[in-house]
Design a protein around this motif. Structure first.
Motif, short mmCIF file in Angstrom:
data_model
loop_
_atom_site.label_atom_id
_atom_site.label_comp_id
_atom_site.label_asym_id
_atom_site.label_seq_id
_atom_site.Cartn_x
_atom_site.Cartn_y
_atom_site.Cartn_z
N LEU A 83 50.17 -35.16 -10.77
CA LEU A 83 49.80 -34.26 -11.87
C LEU A 83 50.35 -34.82 -13.18
CD1 LEU A 83 50.82 -30.87 -10.19
CD2 LEU A 83 48.50 -31.71 -10.54
N PRO A 84 49.86 -34.31 -14.32
CA PRO A 84 50.43 -34.75 -15.60
C PRO A 84 51.94 -34.47 -15.64
CG PRO A 84 48.44 -33.47 -15.97
CD PRO A 84 48.75 -33.36 -14.51
N ASN A 85 52.67 -35.33 -16.32
CA ASN A 85 54.12 -35.13 -16.48
C ASN A 85 54.37 -33.74 -17.04
OD1 ASN A 85 54.35 -37.80 -15.79
ND2 ASN A 85 54.64 -38.51 -17.90
N ARG A 86 55.44 -33.14 -16.58
CA ARG A 86 55.79 -31.81 -17.06
C ARG A 86 55.94 -31.78 -18.59
NH1 ARG A 86 58.16 -27.30 -13.87
NH2 ARG A 86 57.40 -28.00 -11.87
N THR A 134 51.76 -41.24 -17.71
CA THR A 134 51.52 -39.90 -18.25
C THR A 134 51.24 -38.92 -17.11
OG1 THR A 134 50.52 -40.96 -20.17
CG2 THR A 134 50.14 -38.61 -19.93
N THR A 135 50.75 -39.46 -15.98
CA THR A 135 50.37 -38.61 -14.86
C THR A 135 51.15 -39.05 -13.63
OG1 THR A 135 48.18 -38.48 -15.86
CG2 THR A 135 48.37 -37.68 -13.61
N GLY A 136 52.42 -38.65 -13.59
CA GLY A 136 53.27 -39.16 -12.51
C GLY A 136 54.07 -38.11 -11.78
N CYS A 137 53.70 -36.83 -12.02
CA CYS A 137 54.43 -35.72 -11.39
C CYS A 137 53.90 -35.53 -9.98
CB CYS A 137 54.24 -34.47 -12.25
SG CYS A 137 54.94 -32.99 -11.53
N ASP A 182 50.25 -26.32 -15.12
CA ASP A 182 49.15 -26.82 -15.94
C ASP A 182 49.69 -27.13 -17.34
OD1 ASP A 182 46.80 -27.27 -17.31
OD2 ASP A 182 46.22 -25.17 -17.39
N PRO A 183 50.24 -28.32 -17.51
CA PRO A 183 50.87 -28.64 -18.80
C PRO A 183 49.91 -28.56 -19.97
CG PRO A 183 51.31 -30.37 -17.18
CD PRO A 183 50.30 -29.44 -16.58
N GLN A 184 48.62 -28.88 -19.73
CA GLN A 184 47.65 -28.79 -20.84
C GLN A 184 47.50 -27.35 -21.30
OE1 GLN A 184 43.87 -31.16 -20.99
NE2 GLN A 184 44.29 -31.32 -18.82
N GLY A 185 47.36 -26.44 -20.32
CA GLY A 185 47.24 -25.03 -20.64
C GLY A 185 48.47 -24.54 -21.40
N LYS A 186 49.64 -24.98 -20.93
CA LYS A 186 50.89 -24.57 -21.58
C LYS A 186 50.94 -25.05 -23.03
CE LYS A 186 53.39 -22.22 -18.66
NZ LYS A 186 52.41 -21.12 -18.63
N ALA A 187 50.49 -26.28 -23.26
CA ALA A 187 50.53 -26.84 -24.61
C ALA A 187 49.60 -26.05 -25.54
CB ALA A 187 50.12 -28.31 -24.59
N VAL A 188 48.43 -25.68 -25.02
CA VAL A 188 47.49 -24.90 -25.83
C VAL A 188 48.10 -23.52 -26.12
CG1 VAL A 188 45.22 -23.78 -25.82
CG2 VAL A 188 45.46 -26.10 -24.94
N GLU A 189 48.70 -22.95 -25.07
CA GLU A 189 49.30 -21.62 -25.22
C GLU A 189 50.39 -21.62 -26.29
OE1 GLU A 189 50.01 -19.89 -21.33
OE2 GLU A 189 51.75 -18.86 -22.14
N ARG A 190 51.20 -22.67 -26.29
CA ARG A 190 52.29 -22.76 -27.27
C ARG A 190 51.77 -22.99 -28.67
NH1 ARG A 190 55.25 -25.82 -23.30
NH2 ARG A 190 54.52 -27.71 -24.32
N ALA A 191 50.61 -23.65 -28.77
CA ALA A 191 50.08 -23.98 -30.10
C ALA A 191 49.46 -22.75 -30.78
CB ALA A 191 49.04 -25.09 -29.99
N LEU A 192 48.93 -21.83 -29.96
CA LEU A 192 48.17 -20.72 -30.53
C LEU A 192 48.96 -19.83 -31.52
CD1 LEU A 192 45.94 -19.83 -27.48
CD2 LEU A 192 45.16 -20.72 -29.68
N PRO A 193 50.19 -19.40 -31.15
CA PRO A 193 50.91 -18.54 -32.10
C PRO A 193 51.18 -19.22 -33.44
CG PRO A 193 51.99 -18.55 -29.94
CD PRO A 193 50.93 -19.60 -29.91
N THR A 194 51.34 -20.54 -33.42
CA THR A 194 51.62 -21.23 -34.69
C THR A 194 50.38 -21.19 -35.59
OG1 THR A 194 50.91 -23.40 -33.93
CG2 THR A 194 53.22 -22.81 -33.52
N GLY A 249 69.41 -36.46 -11.35
CA GLY A 249 69.36 -36.33 -12.81
C GLY A 249 68.39 -37.27 -13.49
N GLU A 250 67.66 -38.08 -12.71
CA GLU A 250 66.79 -39.08 -13.36
C GLU A 250 65.30 -38.83 -13.14
OE1 GLU A 250 67.86 -43.13 -13.73
OE2 GLU A 250 69.83 -42.81 -12.85
N ASN A 251 64.97 -37.68 -12.55
CA ASN A 251 63.55 -37.35 -12.35
C ASN A 251 62.88 -37.22 -13.72
OD1 ASN A 251 61.09 -36.13 -11.87
ND2 ASN A 251 61.86 -34.71 -10.32
N PRO A 252 61.99 -38.15 -14.08
CA PRO A 252 61.49 -38.18 -15.45
C PRO A 252 60.28 -37.28 -15.70
CG PRO A 252 60.66 -40.08 -14.26
CD PRO A 252 61.47 -39.27 -13.27
N ASN A 253 59.62 -36.83 -14.61
CA ASN A 253 58.29 -36.25 -14.79
C ASN A 253 58.08 -34.89 -14.11
OD1 ASN A 253 58.20 -37.00 -12.07
ND2 ASN A 253 57.26 -38.96 -12.56
N GLY A 254 59.13 -34.38 -13.44
CA GLY A 254 58.99 -33.08 -12.78
C GLY A 254 58.49 -33.16 -11.35
#
Lengths: 220, 74
Positions: free
Chosen positions: A101-104, A141-144, B15-27, A168-173
């Motif tokens: 999945l995309p990185n956190r 970018t997609t390493g979770c 869903d990091p994309q969804g989260k990013a959109v969600e965070r952008a909306l209030p601004t 402590g080194e997990n970079p992506n969740g």
């Protein structure tokens, strides 16, 4: 021994991967459209952005003619290593469990990380000691790593976790700090970090060589 | 027929994309928006619609992490 390194449209680490292989044996780059992988003894699926990462990362590459040959090769026990995009391709092809999945953080990451060798029995880890920490870079970018709870339990129970990020080194969740997994037979391994970029002191670490040495050991 | 396939992250999957959109909306002054999920939509012409589910499972969606929904358009 002879390594085959796949090249898809959009691959970008195949040359480094071939150089890394050449420190251990011979290396040949295999075009994705080739239906045969020739007489190679091991296969490396390198990093990059195969087919532009369209639809989902790794989802199109698995239909390449060369991948069908790789799947047959793996089924017969041939050693196959997927690095970064190569790992994503193997997961999409169902040759490895889980998905990426995309990185956190939603950010592209590029840094050196410590990864612990959890399973030192696979074709790509047997030159390592269990518990040993290798210093290897990640860049993605997609390493979770993700697997649904039931599958995750099965992966853990059957010892299919090959590498974990050091504490402590997990970079992506990634779930359970998983950096790489293997198939049940142990001949197919995938990981997000890039061992092919850690084969010369010039770039800070030679720990990545251990994976390529492992393949030679597995074939000996 | 023309079909439309909606693909979205499975319930509970980060869903990091969804989260990013969600965070952008209030601004931007859009308050009171939550649970934003970002997926994708694929439109295609298919002769044999009975093959659609298989096509979705094999390529359009990754069933481990995504749900899909088929909508026939005409």
């Amino acid at each position: 021994m002879k390594f085959g390194v796949l090249r898809f449209p959009g691959s970008c680490d195949e040359v480094d991967a071939a150089h890394a292989c050449e420190r251990i044996g011979d290396a040949e780059i295999i075009w994705h459209g080739d239906e045969s992988i020739g007489d190679v003894d091991a296969i490396v699926i390198p990093g990059g952005f195969s087919y532009g990462d369209y639809l989902r990362v790794g989802s199109i590459a698995r239909f390449a003619p060369a991948m069908e040959a790789v799947a047959r090769f793996a089924q017969e026990g041939g050693p196959v290593l997927g690095i970064c995009n190569g790992f994503q391709v193997l997961c999409e092809a169902g040759m490895l469990p889980g998905a990426l999945l995309p990185n956190r953080s939603l950010r592209f990451l590029c840094r050196q990380v410590g990864i612990e060798v959890v399973d030192a029995g696979s074709a790509w880890t047997r030159a390592c000691e269990p518990g040993e920490v290798l210093s290897i870079p990640v860049k993605h970018t997609t390493g979770c790593f993700f697997a649904p709870p039931e599958q995750l339990e099965a992966i853990e129970a059957s010892g299919q976790v090959a590498f974990r990020y050091a504490p402590g080194e997990n970079p992506n969740g990634s779930v359970n700090d998983i950096a790489g997994v293997r198939n049940e037979a142990g001949n197919v391994v995938g990981l997000m970090p890039h061992p092919e970029h850690a084969v010369d002191e010039l770039t800070g670490s030679v720990d990545g060589l251990r994976l390529f040495e492992s393949a030679a050991l597995a074939l000996a | 027929m023309l079909a439309r396939v909606l693909i979205r992250p499975k319930e509970g999957i980060l869903d990091p994309q969804g989260k990013a959109v969600e965070r952008a909306l209030p601004t931007l002054g859009f308050e009171g928006v939550g649970d934003v999920r970002v997926g994708r939509m694929v439109e295609l012409e298919i002769d044999d619609e009975s093959r659609l589910p298989e096509l979705c499972e094999k390529l359009l969606a990754n069933p481990l992490i995504e749900d899909f929904e088929i909508e026939s358009v005409e």
